[in-house]
Scaffold this motif. Structure first.
Motif, short mmCIF file in Angstrom:
data_model
loop_
_atom_site.label_atom_id
_atom_site.label_comp_id
_atom_site.label_asym_id
_atom_site.label_seq_id
_atom_site.Cartn_x
_atom_site.Cartn_y
_atom_site.Cartn_z
N MET A 1 0.81 -1.21 0.00
CA MET A 1 0.00 0.00 0.00
C MET A 1 0.85 1.25 0.00
SD MET A 1 -3.12 -0.62 -0.38
CE MET A 1 -3.80 0.97 0.10
N ARG A 2 1.99 1.25 0.69
CA ARG A 2 2.85 2.43 0.68
C ARG A 2 3.30 2.74 -0.74
NH1 ARG A 2 6.40 0.55 5.92
NH2 ARG A 2 4.99 1.35 7.52
N ARG A 3 3.75 1.70 -1.45
CA ARG A 3 4.22 1.91 -2.81
C ARG A 3 3.08 2.38 -3.70
NH1 ARG A 3 9.29 -0.14 -3.50
NH2 ARG A 3 10.03 -1.65 -1.97
N GLN A 4 1.87 1.81 -3.52
CA GLN A 4 0.74 2.19 -4.35
C GLN A 4 0.39 3.66 -4.16
OE1 GLN A 4 -2.34 -0.57 -3.29
NE2 GLN A 4 -1.53 -2.20 -4.60
N SER A 5 0.44 4.15 -2.91
CA SER A 5 0.10 5.55 -2.66
C SER A 5 1.11 6.48 -3.28
CB SER A 5 0.00 5.81 -1.15
OG SER A 5 -1.07 5.11 -0.61
N LEU A 6 2.40 6.14 -3.18
CA LEU A 6 3.43 6.97 -3.79
C LEU A 6 3.27 6.97 -5.30
CD1 LEU A 6 6.54 5.98 -1.66
CD2 LEU A 6 5.27 8.12 -1.57
N LEU A 7 2.99 5.82 -5.89
CA LEU A 7 2.81 5.76 -7.33
C LEU A 7 1.59 6.55 -7.76
CD1 LEU A 7 3.65 2.02 -8.07
CD2 LEU A 7 4.98 4.01 -8.74
N LEU A 8 0.51 6.50 -6.97
CA LEU A 8 -0.69 7.27 -7.29
C LEU A 8 -0.39 8.75 -7.30
CD1 LEU A 8 -3.73 7.63 -7.76
CD2 LEU A 8 -4.04 7.50 -5.28
N LEU A 9 0.35 9.23 -6.28
CA LEU A 9 0.68 10.64 -6.19
C LEU A 9 1.57 11.06 -7.34
CD1 LEU A 9 0.28 13.15 -4.52
CD2 LEU A 9 2.26 12.51 -3.15
N ILE A 10 2.56 10.24 -7.68
CA ILE A 10 3.43 10.54 -8.82
C ILE A 10 2.61 10.61 -10.10
CG2 ILE A 10 5.27 9.59 -10.28
CD1 ILE A 10 6.54 8.46 -7.74
N SER A 11 1.66 9.68 -10.27
CA SER A 11 0.87 9.65 -11.49
C SER A 11 0.00 10.89 -11.62
CB SER A 11 -0.02 8.40 -11.52
OG SER A 11 0.77 7.24 -11.49
N LEU A 12 -0.59 11.35 -10.51
CA LEU A 12 -1.44 12.53 -10.56
C LEU A 12 -0.67 13.77 -10.93
CD1 LEU A 12 -3.72 12.00 -7.41
CD2 LEU A 12 -4.39 11.85 -9.80
N LEU A 13 0.57 13.89 -10.42
CA LEU A 13 1.36 15.08 -10.66
C LEU A 13 2.13 15.02 -11.96
CD1 LEU A 13 2.70 15.78 -7.07
CD2 LEU A 13 0.96 17.04 -8.31
N SER A 14 2.28 13.83 -12.52
CA SER A 14 3.05 13.73 -13.76
C SER A 14 2.26 13.00 -14.84
CB SER A 14 4.36 12.99 -13.51
OG SER A 14 4.11 11.66 -13.12
N LEU A 15 0.93 13.22 -14.81
CA LEU A 15 0.09 12.57 -15.81
C LEU A 15 0.57 12.93 -17.20
CD1 LEU A 15 -2.46 10.96 -16.60
CD2 LEU A 15 -3.63 13.15 -16.74
N ASP A 191 10.70 0.05 -7.41
CA ASP A 191 10.50 -1.39 -7.53
C ASP A 191 9.01 -1.71 -7.36
OD1 ASP A 191 10.53 -4.13 -7.47
OD2 ASP A 191 11.73 -4.30 -5.64
N ILE A 192 8.38 -2.31 -8.36
CA ILE A 192 6.96 -2.66 -8.27
C ILE A 192 6.75 -4.17 -8.41
CG2 ILE A 192 6.19 -0.41 -9.13
CD1 ILE A 192 5.65 -1.81 -11.85
N SER A 193 7.78 -4.94 -8.10
CA SER A 193 7.73 -6.38 -8.35
C SER A 193 6.59 -7.06 -7.58
CB SER A 193 9.07 -7.03 -7.99
OG SER A 193 9.44 -6.74 -6.65
N GLU A 194 6.33 -6.61 -6.37
CA GLU A 194 5.28 -7.26 -5.57
C GLU A 194 3.91 -7.07 -6.22
OE1 GLU A 194 3.38 -7.11 -1.04
OE2 GLU A 194 5.31 -6.15 -1.46
N THR A 195 3.59 -5.82 -6.59
CA THR A 195 2.31 -5.55 -7.24
C THR A 195 2.24 -6.21 -8.60
OG1 THR A 195 2.13 -3.43 -6.09
CG2 THR A 195 0.80 -3.72 -8.07
#
Length: 371
Positions: A1-15, A191-195
């Motif tokens: 979940m930590r990685r997912q939240s960081l990726l979500l935030l990155i995606s919103l700001l760098s769409l 690293d997104i290997s788990e997801t």
């Protein structure tokens, strides 16, 4: 979940960002009438087949009119004024808004393969503006690319990663550093290997797309029969599908109904269904209101530009990212997200693989985000 939240935030700001030419525009005198459902959905299926069955797929994501492609309203404890003046000593959350104007291009490769899927989303000369209380704090042209890739290393081992090239996106880099409270490199690796591993049964994507498309079309047909979407046609054989979302319940019904219909027929892994349901439930729990519209023009042979316009407000009681991730983030609370975009799908040789980096495994260049 930590990685997912960081990726979500990155995606919103760098769409940044799957193109057939749209059906010809009709004249104002063209007569449109309600379509026959059987003919309309057969035409829609035929227009999708060449795209979903191709090894290479892509999309042009376009700004429409004078509305931002994406806008995010949020509150942050960090001072994002980006000025040389002494930061305000005022405590508490400050209101901010990020607006993005420009066109993005998404390209996916190896969609017909079980391994080594790659996806590039590139934004060329996007205008990114940061505002606070109606005043513009910064506005700058940004060029950046993001990548999701599974790359073979050696001995049949693979690396699954998210990569962001922010070399020409200083404002985006500064915003991320302030919000995440960590140093963000010009070329960043996560690293997104788990997801990625939990979703591995979706590949090859072309096989999955072919499997789920009939069930998704049946779901849309059900909404058509229930008068929850309309399809008009003209004498030339062009079609126009239009659907409105009036509130959160309507949005939830659409999303959950689509998932249920797809997975009731799809024989893929039950694990995927659980992951998607959990993600959707989590997202819906944070949403306060939703209002939007979707329009899809198509014919027997091609799909036109998909127009989407959505305004989403977030429940302030659940929107703060700090409660679970205070170790990694300053106090940040997303208030609303809006999209106004056109999507043109394309496939095959139109998808250019030449710009995809060949050095993603070199972590002297692509440095892992430390958090």
């Amino acid at each position: 979940m930590r990685r997912q939240s960081l990726l979500l935030l990155i995606s919103l700001l760098s769409l940044s960002g799957c193109v057939n030419n749209p059906p010809p525009e009709s004249s104002s005198s063209e007569v449109w009438s309600e379509a026959d459902g059987d003919k309309a959905f057969t035409a829609l299926e035929n227009s999708l087949k060449p795209i979903i069955g191709d090894d290479r797929q892509g999309a042009i994501i376009k700004t429409r009119g004078d509305k931002p492609l994406i806008a995010v309203d949020f509150e942050a404890e960090a001072d994002l004024s980006l000025s040389s003046e002494t930061p305000s000593s005022k405590e508490g959350l400050r209101p901010y808004r990020v607006e993005v104007f420009g066109d993005a291009k998404a390209s996916a490769f190896n969609c017909s393969k079980a391994k080594e899927f790659k996806c590039e989303i590139a934004f060329e000369d996007a205008m990114v503006s940061l505002l606070s209380s109606g005043s513009e704090l910064a506005s700058i042209t940004q060029t950046f690319s993001t990548y999701v890739a599974e790359i073979k290393k050696e001995n049949d081992e693979y690396e699954q990663g998210f990569y962001a090239d922010l070399k020409h996106a200083a404002l985006t880099e500064i915003l991320l550093e302030n919000l995440l409270g960590v140093e963000v490199e010009e070329k960043t690796f996560v690293d997104i290997s788990e997801t990625y591993g939990s979703l591995s049964s979706l590949f090859p994507l072309t096989t999955t797309y072919k499997s789920i498309t009939p069930y998704f079309l049946n779901f849309l047909r059900g909404r058509f029969d229930e008068k929850k979407l309309t399809i008009k046609t003209n004498s030339k054989g062009d079609y126009s599908l239009e659907m409105g979302i009036k509130d959160k319940d309507d949005f939830s019904s659409f999303i959950k109904g689509a998932i249920d219909d797809i997975f009731d027929g799809y024989t893929g892994s039950a694990t995927i269904r659980n992951i998607i349901n959990n993600y959707v439930d989590s997202a819906l729990s944070t949403i306060k209101t939703v209002k939007g519209s979707l329009a899809i023009p198509f014919s027997e042979t091609e799909l036109g530009q998909i127009d989407a316009d959505f305004d989403i407000t977030i429940d302030s009681k659940t929107s703060s990212l700090s409660s679970s991730y205070a170790e990694y983030l300053d106090d940040v609370s997303i208030k609303s997200v809006s999209f106004c975009l056109g999507i043109n799908l394309f496939h095959g040789t139109s998808v250019d693989v030449s710009s995809f980096p060949s050095n993603l495994l070199d972590h002297n260049v692509w440095k892992e985000l430390e958090y």
